[in-house]
Design a protein around this motif. Structure first.
Motif, short mmCIF file in Angstrom:
data_model
loop_
_atom_site.label_atom_id
_atom_site.label_comp_id
_atom_site.label_asym_id
_atom_site.label_seq_id
_atom_site.Cartn_x
_atom_site.Cartn_y
_atom_site.Cartn_z
N ASP A 171 41.47 30.74 31.19
CA ASP A 171 41.28 31.98 31.93
C ASP A 171 41.66 31.82 33.40
N ASN A 172 41.72 32.95 34.10
CA ASN A 172 42.13 32.94 35.51
C ASN A 172 41.23 32.09 36.38
N LEU A 173 39.93 32.13 36.13
CA LEU A 173 38.99 31.35 36.93
C LEU A 173 39.25 29.85 36.76
N ALA A 174 39.50 29.42 35.54
CA ALA A 174 39.80 28.01 35.28
C ALA A 174 41.12 27.60 35.92
N LYS A 175 42.06 28.54 36.05
CA LYS A 175 43.34 28.25 36.68
C LYS A 175 43.25 28.25 38.20
N GLY A 176 42.09 28.58 38.72
CA GLY A 176 41.91 28.62 40.17
C GLY A 176 42.21 29.98 40.77
N HIS A 177 42.42 30.99 39.92
CA HIS A 177 42.67 32.35 40.40
C HIS A 177 41.35 33.11 40.39
N PRO A 178 41.11 33.93 41.40
CA PRO A 178 39.88 34.73 41.40
C PRO A 178 39.96 35.79 40.32
N ASP A 179 38.84 36.40 40.02
CA ASP A 179 38.81 37.48 39.04
C ASP A 179 39.70 38.61 39.56
N ILE A 180 40.78 38.87 38.87
CA ILE A 180 41.81 39.79 39.35
C ILE A 180 41.27 41.22 39.47
N VAL A 181 40.53 41.69 38.50
CA VAL A 181 40.03 43.07 38.54
C VAL A 181 39.04 43.23 39.68
N GLU A 182 38.11 42.30 39.83
CA GLU A 182 37.13 42.38 40.91
C GLU A 182 37.81 42.33 42.27
N SER A 183 38.79 41.45 42.43
CA SER A 183 39.52 41.34 43.70
C SER A 183 40.28 42.63 44.00
N TYR A 184 40.90 43.17 42.97
CA TYR A 184 41.64 44.43 43.12
C TYR A 184 40.70 45.55 43.57
N MET A 185 39.56 45.67 42.89
CA MET A 185 38.62 46.74 43.22
C MET A 185 38.10 46.60 44.65
#
Length: 80
Positions: free
Chosen positions: A2-16
């Motif tokens: 998942d994105n969190l494991a890849k070091g990416h923040p939660d995309i939907v939460e960041s977008y919002m």
């Protein structure tokens, strides 16, 4: 993975969060209706929740409904 494991923040939460920070919807509603809420009104939890919901609605509507239509119309070529 998942994105969190890849070091990416939660995309939907960041977008919002980003869209809420950029949205002027509530300010425009106040302005258009000649409403000047005092600071204690603007900072009231209920008003803040309404502002967040309004920003989400306007941003999501624009991004999911109108932006693809506009982008599509700008990329079309017209033969004359």
């Amino acid at each position: 993975m998942d994105n969190l494991a890849k070091g990416h923040p939660d995309i939907v939460e960041s977008y919002m969060e980003l869209r809420r920070d950029l949205s002027l919807a509530f300010a425009l509603i106040e302005f258009a209706n000649r409403i000047d809420l005092p600071d204690e009104g603007v900072l009231h939890p209920v008003i803040m929740a309404l502002q967040g919901a309004t920003s989400d609605f306007v941003s999501w509507s624009n991004d999911t409904l109108f932006s693809p239509i506009i982008k599509s119309s700008l990329t079309r070529t017209h033969i004359t």
